[in-house]
Design a protein around this motif. Structure first.
Motif, PDB file in Angstrom:
ATOM      1  N   THR A  33       0.831  -1.204   0.000  1.00  0.00           N
ATOM      2  CA  THR A  33       0.000   0.000   0.000  1.00  0.00           C
ATOM      3  C   THR A  33       0.868   1.258   0.000  1.00  0.00           C
ATOM      4  N   THR A  76     -11.082  -3.453  -4.183  1.00  0.00           N
ATOM      5  CA  THR A  76     -11.002  -3.359  -2.729  1.00  0.00           C
ATOM      6  C   THR A  76     -12.308  -2.859  -2.103  1.00  0.00           C
ATOM      7  N   ASP A  77     -13.197  -2.263  -2.900  1.00  0.00           N
ATOM      8  CA  ASP A  77     -14.496  -1.839  -2.379  1.00  0.00           C
ATOM      9  C   ASP A  77     -15.477  -3.004  -2.282  1.00  0.00           C
ATOM     10  N   GLY A 100     -14.428  -6.871   0.599  1.00  0.00           N
ATOM     11  CA  GLY A 100     -14.051  -5.483   0.377  1.00  0.00           C
ATOM     12  C   GLY A 100     -14.258  -4.654   1.628  1.00  0.00           C
ATOM     13  N   HIS A 101     -14.186  -3.344   1.457  1.00  0.00           N
ATOM     14  CA  HIS A 101     -14.306  -2.439   2.598  1.00  0.00           C
ATOM     15  C   HIS A 101     -15.642  -2.607   3.323  1.00  0.00           C
ATOM     16  N   ARG A 102     -16.653  -3.041   2.609  1.00  0.00           N
ATOM     17  CA  ARG A 102     -17.979  -3.200   3.223  1.00  0.00           C
ATOM     18  C   ARG A 102     -18.176  -4.565   3.865  1.00  0.00           C
ATOM     19  N   ALA A 116     -10.602  -9.594   3.195  1.00  0.00           N
ATOM     20  CA  ALA A 116     -11.825  -9.080   3.827  1.00  0.00           C
ATOM     21  C   ALA A 116     -12.848 -10.176   4.081  1.00  0.00           C
TER      22      ALA A 116
END
Length: 363
Positions: free
Chosen positions: A108, A197-198, A244-246, A278
């Protein structure tokens, strides 16, 4: 405000920031130095075809890409591979086990970039040595009879390993990259594109459609010369769900929606679930629960779930880079230990075998 940097004379700043270069052997030179025997080349071709058969529904086995998050120690990696090869023979009727041999790691910001970049783990960045060591190591894994998988992060490095690989991942941060889509369109093996990534799959769907088409693009030939590369298009791509982020995206409702989205776009509904990242909340010990849920969906008839990915090493957890490293423990993401991995895969093979033979799950 500290203005010391901007106050430096321009010539001094340019001198201090001069970009240095060091020539590497061409991919052809390294392949000639460390060649594949005809028998191993035939083995790779057979492994690629076996993966394709699973993706195309011609082979009902479950594809399992399993191994360390990243390889940092050749000795522990080969011990792991030896264990995996023995297990692969025992469960080959229901599972196709593919060794995860990741020698590049996306960062990152900054950090250790993998065995191919920094094989001594000390910031010396002996990339020539790293490429050689990585190829030697993968070749030894092939000699154990294993199919090999890796993530191709730097397209210029792909040519050093492409003849060894049976499956390739394109990561969540590079799935959107045109350069990686062009590269995938010319690879002679199946490629899994991870969702963004989302957690959304739109970018990966675009990537699969792009990689399926022929391309002409700038690149480097096997002798290291700038070249126009013409690719035929890759029909053997598929989606890898990594959450993902969610949150996770391997549950029944998410998979059903994703399957519908793929079918609407006329993309073959063949899905692998990455049990880490995730989907496990970055807790390596939650991977078996994710695996079990995916397997249950398969047992209930969801044939779109063709594979899973597990991050696993000899011992569970992870450790920071230091002068004294624990043997067989990841230096990047946390991993499931070998004992738990073996137990999980044996149980999965037994459940699939029982289902095929119509034996009740409680038996």
């Amino acid at each position: 405000m500290n203005s010391s940097v901007s106050a430096l004379p321009l010539s001094t700043r340019n001198c201090a920031n001069e970009t240095l270069t060091q020539r590497l052997p061409s991919s052809l030179e390294l392949k000639q130095q460390l060649p594949l025997s005809p028998a191993l080349s035939q083995q790779v071709a057979a492994h690629r075809q076996a993966v394709r058969a699973i993706l195309n529904g011609e082979d009902s086995r479950l594809l399992v890409v399993v191994g360390p998050c990243s390889i940092h120690d050749p000795q522990s990696a080969l011990e792991y591979a030896s264990n995996l090869a023995s297990l692969a023979a025992e469960v080959s009727d229901e599972l196709l086990l593919v060794m995860r041999a990741y020698v590049e790691k996306p960062r990152t910001t900054v950090g250790w970039k993998g065995l191919a970049y920094d094989p001594r783990l000390d910031g010396s960045d002996d990339m020539a040595g790293g490429l050689t060591l990585s190829r030697e190591l993968m070749r030894e894994m092939l000699r154990l009879g294993l199919p090999i998988a890796t993530e191709l992060l730097q397209p210029m490095a792909a040519g050093y390993f492409d003849d060894l690989l049976s499956w390739v991942a394109i990561g969540a941060r590079t799935t959107e990259s045109q350069i990686h889509r062009e590269m995938a369109s010319g690879l002679g093996m199946p490629v899994g594109f991870k969702n963004g990534t989302d957690g959304g799959v739109g970018i990966a769907c675009d990537a699969m459609r792009s990689a399926a088409h022929p391309h002409r693009h700038f690149g480097v030939d096997s002798q290291g010369h700038p070249a126009v590369i013409q690719t035929p298009g890759n029909p053997d791509t598929h989606l890898v769900l990594r959450g993902g982020h969610r949150g996770p995206n391997y549950d029944r409702q998410s998979v059903a929606q994703i399957r519908h989205d793929l079918q609407k776009l006329k993309i073959p509904a063949r899905i692998m679930v990455d049990c880490s990242h995730a989907n496990s909340g970055k807790d390596p010990l939650r991977q078996p629960a994710v695996f079990d849920e995916v397997l249950e969906q398969r047992l209930q008839g969801d044939s779109s779930l063709v594979g899973v990915m597990l991050e696993s090493h000899l011992f569970e957890g992870c450790q920071p880079l230091s002068p004294t490293l624990r043997y067989g423990v990841s230096v990047t993401d946390g991993c499931l230990g070998w004992d738990a991995t073996e137990q999980l895969l044996r149980k999965a093979a037994r459940q699939l075998r029982n289902a095929r033979q119509n034996i009740p799950a409680s038996a």
